[in-house]
Design an enzyme around this catalytic site. Sequence first.
Site, PDB file in Angstrom:
ATOM      1  N   GLU A 110     -10.702 -99.618 -74.756  1.00 38.55           N
ATOM      2  CA  GLU A 110     -11.723-100.426 -75.408  1.00 38.55           C
ATOM      3  C   GLU A 110     -12.854-100.734 -74.423  1.00 38.55           C
ATOM      4  O   GLU A 110     -12.686-100.627 -73.208  1.00 38.55           O
ATOM      5  CB  GLU A 110     -11.126-101.759 -75.890  1.00 38.55           C
ATOM      6  CG  GLU A 110      -9.878-101.637 -76.719  1.00 38.55           C
ATOM      7  CD  GLU A 110      -9.161-102.974 -76.845  1.00 38.55           C
ATOM      8  OE1 GLU A 110      -9.826-104.034 -76.673  1.00 38.55           O
ATOM      9  OE2 GLU A 110      -7.949-102.974 -77.100  1.00 38.55           O
ATOM     10  N   ASP A 114     -19.002-108.030 -71.815  1.00 43.00           N
ATOM     11  CA  ASP A 114     -19.358-109.045 -70.821  1.00 43.00           C
ATOM     12  C   ASP A 114     -19.802-110.309 -71.543  1.00 43.00           C
ATOM     13  O   ASP A 114     -20.995-110.579 -71.711  1.00 43.00           O
ATOM     14  CB  ASP A 114     -20.467-108.520 -69.914  1.00 43.00           C
ATOM     15  CG  ASP A 114     -20.631-109.372 -68.662  1.00 43.00           C
ATOM     16  OD1 ASP A 114     -19.764-110.225 -68.406  1.00 43.00           O
ATOM     17  OD2 ASP A 114     -21.629-109.183 -67.946  1.00 43.00           O
ATOM     18  N   TYR A 217      -9.931-108.764 -80.193  1.00 41.28           N
ATOM     19  CA  TYR A 217      -9.266-107.597 -79.613  1.00 41.28           C
ATOM     20  C   TYR A 217      -7.791-107.815 -79.285  1.00 41.28           C
ATOM     21  O   TYR A 217      -7.063-106.860 -79.025  1.00 41.28           O
ATOM     22  CB  TYR A 217     -10.005-107.133 -78.349  1.00 41.28           C
ATOM     23  CG  TYR A 217     -10.183-108.188 -77.286  1.00 41.28           C
ATOM     24  CD1 TYR A 217      -9.144-108.546 -76.440  1.00 41.28           C
ATOM     25  CD2 TYR A 217     -11.410-108.813 -77.116  1.00 41.28           C
ATOM     26  CE1 TYR A 217      -9.298-109.511 -75.468  1.00 41.28           C
ATOM     27  CE2 TYR A 217     -11.591-109.782 -76.137  1.00 41.28           C
ATOM     28  CZ  TYR A 217     -10.530-110.137 -75.320  1.00 41.28           C
ATOM     29  OH  TYR A 217     -10.691-111.097 -74.352  1.00 41.28           O
ATOM     30  N   LYS A 306     -13.600-101.199 -63.945  1.00 41.28           N
ATOM     31  CA  LYS A 306     -14.940-101.759 -63.829  1.00 41.28           C
ATOM     32  C   LYS A 306     -15.977-100.695 -63.472  1.00 41.28           C
ATOM     33  O   LYS A 306     -15.709 -99.763 -62.719  1.00 41.28           O
ATOM     34  CB  LYS A 306     -14.957-102.868 -62.760  1.00 41.28           C
ATOM     35  CG  LYS A 306     -14.032-104.052 -63.044  1.00 41.28           C
ATOM     36  CD  LYS A 306     -14.556-104.928 -64.155  1.00 41.28           C
ATOM     37  CE  LYS A 306     -15.753-105.735 -63.737  1.00 41.28           C
ATOM     38  NZ  LYS A 306     -15.441-106.837 -62.809  1.00 41.28           N
ATOM     39  N   CYS A 398     -59.084 -96.745 -63.308  1.00 38.65           N
ATOM     40  CA  CYS A 398     -58.234 -97.936 -63.213  1.00 38.65           C
ATOM     41  C   CYS A 398     -57.936 -98.491 -64.608  1.00 38.65           C
ATOM     42  O   CYS A 398     -58.867 -98.724 -65.391  1.00 38.65           O
ATOM     43  CB  CYS A 398     -58.931 -98.999 -62.367  1.00 38.65           C
ATOM     44  SG  CYS A 398     -58.044-100.572 -62.279  1.00 38.65           S
ATOM     45  N   CYS A 401     -59.828-102.146 -64.892  1.00 40.98           N
ATOM     46  CA  CYS A 401     -61.285-102.328 -64.913  1.00 40.98           C
ATOM     47  C   CYS A 401     -62.072-101.068 -65.242  1.00 40.98           C
ATOM     48  O   CYS A 401     -63.287-101.139 -65.441  1.00 40.98           O
ATOM     49  CB  CYS A 401     -61.750-102.867 -63.567  1.00 40.98           C
ATOM     50  SG  CYS A 401     -61.638-101.651 -62.220  1.00 40.98           S
ATOM     51  N   CYS A 416     -57.822 -97.994 -56.801  1.00 35.48           N
ATOM     52  CA  CYS A 416     -59.065 -98.315 -57.495  1.00 35.48           C
ATOM     53  C   CYS A 416     -60.071 -98.795 -56.460  1.00 35.48           C
ATOM     54  O   CYS A 416     -59.784 -99.720 -55.695  1.00 35.48           O
ATOM     55  CB  CYS A 416     -58.820 -99.401 -58.549  1.00 35.48           C
ATOM     56  SG  CYS A 416     -60.332-100.130 -59.214  1.00 35.48           S
ATOM     57  N   CYS A 422     -62.775-105.623 -59.833  1.00 32.31           N
ATOM     58  CA  CYS A 422     -61.521-105.365 -60.548  1.00 32.31           C
ATOM     59  C   CYS A 422     -60.725-106.664 -60.650  1.00 32.31           C
ATOM     60  O   CYS A 422     -60.373-107.255 -59.619  1.00 32.31           O
ATOM     61  CB  CYS A 422     -60.692-104.305 -59.814  1.00 32.31           C
ATOM     62  SG  CYS A 422     -59.140-103.916 -60.646  1.00 32.31           S
TER      63      CYS A 422
END
Length: 664
Positions: A110, A114, A217, A306, A398, A401, A416, A422
């Site tokens: 299964e 978590d 479960y 795990k 960019c 800008c 840029c 900018c």
Amino acid sequence: MKNVPDLFILSEHADLLEKLKQWDIAYHQNDAPIVDDATYDAVKKRALEIEEQYPELAKNGASTHVGAAVSNKFKSYPHSVPMLSISDVFNRGEVADWFDKLPSKNMFIELKVDGVSYAARYEDGILVRGLTRGSGTHGEDITENLKTIPDIPQRLSGNFPPVVEVRGEVYMTRNDFIALNAESEKQFANPRNAAAGSLRQLNPAITAARKLSAFAYTYGEISNRTFETQSEYFDVLESWGFKTTRKWAHNANTLDEIQEIYNNTILIRPDIPFDIDGLVIKVNDIAVQEKMGSRANSPRWEVAYKFPAAQAITTLRDITIQVGRTGVLTPVAELEPINIGGVVVQRATLHNADEIKRLNIHVGDKVVVQRAGDVIPQIVQVAEPAQNATEFVFPDTCPVCGGTVVQESGMVARRCINALGCPAQIIGELEHFVSRKGFDIDGLGTKQLENFVARGWIKTPADIFTLIENHGDEIKKLDGFGDKSVANLNTAIENARNIELHRLLFAIGIPEIGVVTAKTLARAFGTLDGVRTAAAWKLKNVDGIGDVMADEIVSFFADEHNSNALDALLTQINVRDADVAQPTPNGPLAGKKVVLTGTLGKYTRDAAKEILEQMGATVTGSVSAKTDIVLAGADAGSKLTKAEQLGITIWGEDDFERAINTVE
């Protein structure tokens, strides 16, 4: 002979148990873990290793420990059947050690969800009590909270025994977790914390307001068991009205089959809408389970295999571009949210265009993402390529800008060049602009600049000089400002309107141009227009200006955005032209080119430079065959090495002072 632990082992074991105790309280009682799963697992594993070597330490050790004591905020009740934890395994070898000893090889596998464990007791099909795991022997009463979760029926359907305790996991989907954090003042670290914090509320209305889900479960007490295997029990659970992880469950009979299921589950992990941290492998036959029994804190017939805590596989949704304060464009991976080491990761750096090519990564790929400690998550490799994916094209303008994006020869980063306009660069550029070696405007620190930019009062450097005129009354109303502070700021701004050429050249933030080079340019050309219109070849003829610097200067002034911002600035300030410097004819260093490197003990870099210039020297920033002297202080680096290779005269601070004394 009995194996007796020494004081060091006893001390280590006690320290490990104390850590586990504190971490368990944080995790189980406070719903706020203070370490990630990998750290917790490593400490617990070491404690168990010690207890295996010295069995007398196991009596009250990690091998007997389950959860944490119940909180005094809740009523508590005993579990009629202890609610144990599951032993962890972390690799194929550990699975094999366990698997080889099993009397039955028919496994039911299964998902290890978590979330937070619950136990729901039904009498005559009616939910009468709900408990947390708590200490394993006693749990906290969360009956009314469980009743708010749609996946946990308050009345069983079909055929059911007179008494049954159904056990499972309450969880929150990743999408519901992201939505909760978006609308909540309290920010949860991950879906597990959100589920636990929501379930363990004293007010069930809070639990009801949050979207919790649940799977069933296993079972605790049961008055009449009609099923023979774990697989059959899933069918029974579903007939009673519970949801299970049947969709992702598997049967296996060999170690190879178990490993294949494990590998495949890691691959589909991003497609599962809730967090999982491994697989639970169980002996399918319940009669065999009962014969095998349990250890002090875990059943012998099941293990949790795990997943690696620091890595996970998820889907690359998109690649976006982030523009930093220096104008560097960094590609960012937008990911399907995934829990890695207790943190939900949605973004990861891709560093640069070369890294994208190296990884051969495309939108839609399943990718391995790695996170370690506080390091920014990064993509390690492609786990499964997307079908018919298109190649990512790095932008040539960019995205913030629209400015031109350049990549200097031999450089990886793309940048840029609209430094003055900018928005992504403006805070960093303005900090540089108002700094002591630039316009030297006291009262405009980072906090103030961020405040004014956020309000739209400063968009380019020119706006600084109209700030008080346009917004002075509004500024007075802000925290930390008043009539006097605004008046002082206005005085500092007005005093900065007259500036020397070299200070302006430094302040406007041309890449690669520091104070020394700015002075070199000012002396070489005399006026701003002279520098602004200079061709690359002419710049390269100036001592101390190399190819990279020359290209940066030309690119900076050629950019339309920078040019417009500079023109606007020039309407607000007066630039004092520089005298085209000539070496002092009679100075002892007349005609000599000197480079400073390292740290001098008695002189700042600026003071030493000024003295050298008074002695007739030209101070440059880089070492070349034309350099006459290198003045080296402590921690001198590559410039000193290059000077030694070229056979250039090297001065220490004593040599420098002797030259000064000679002049005097």
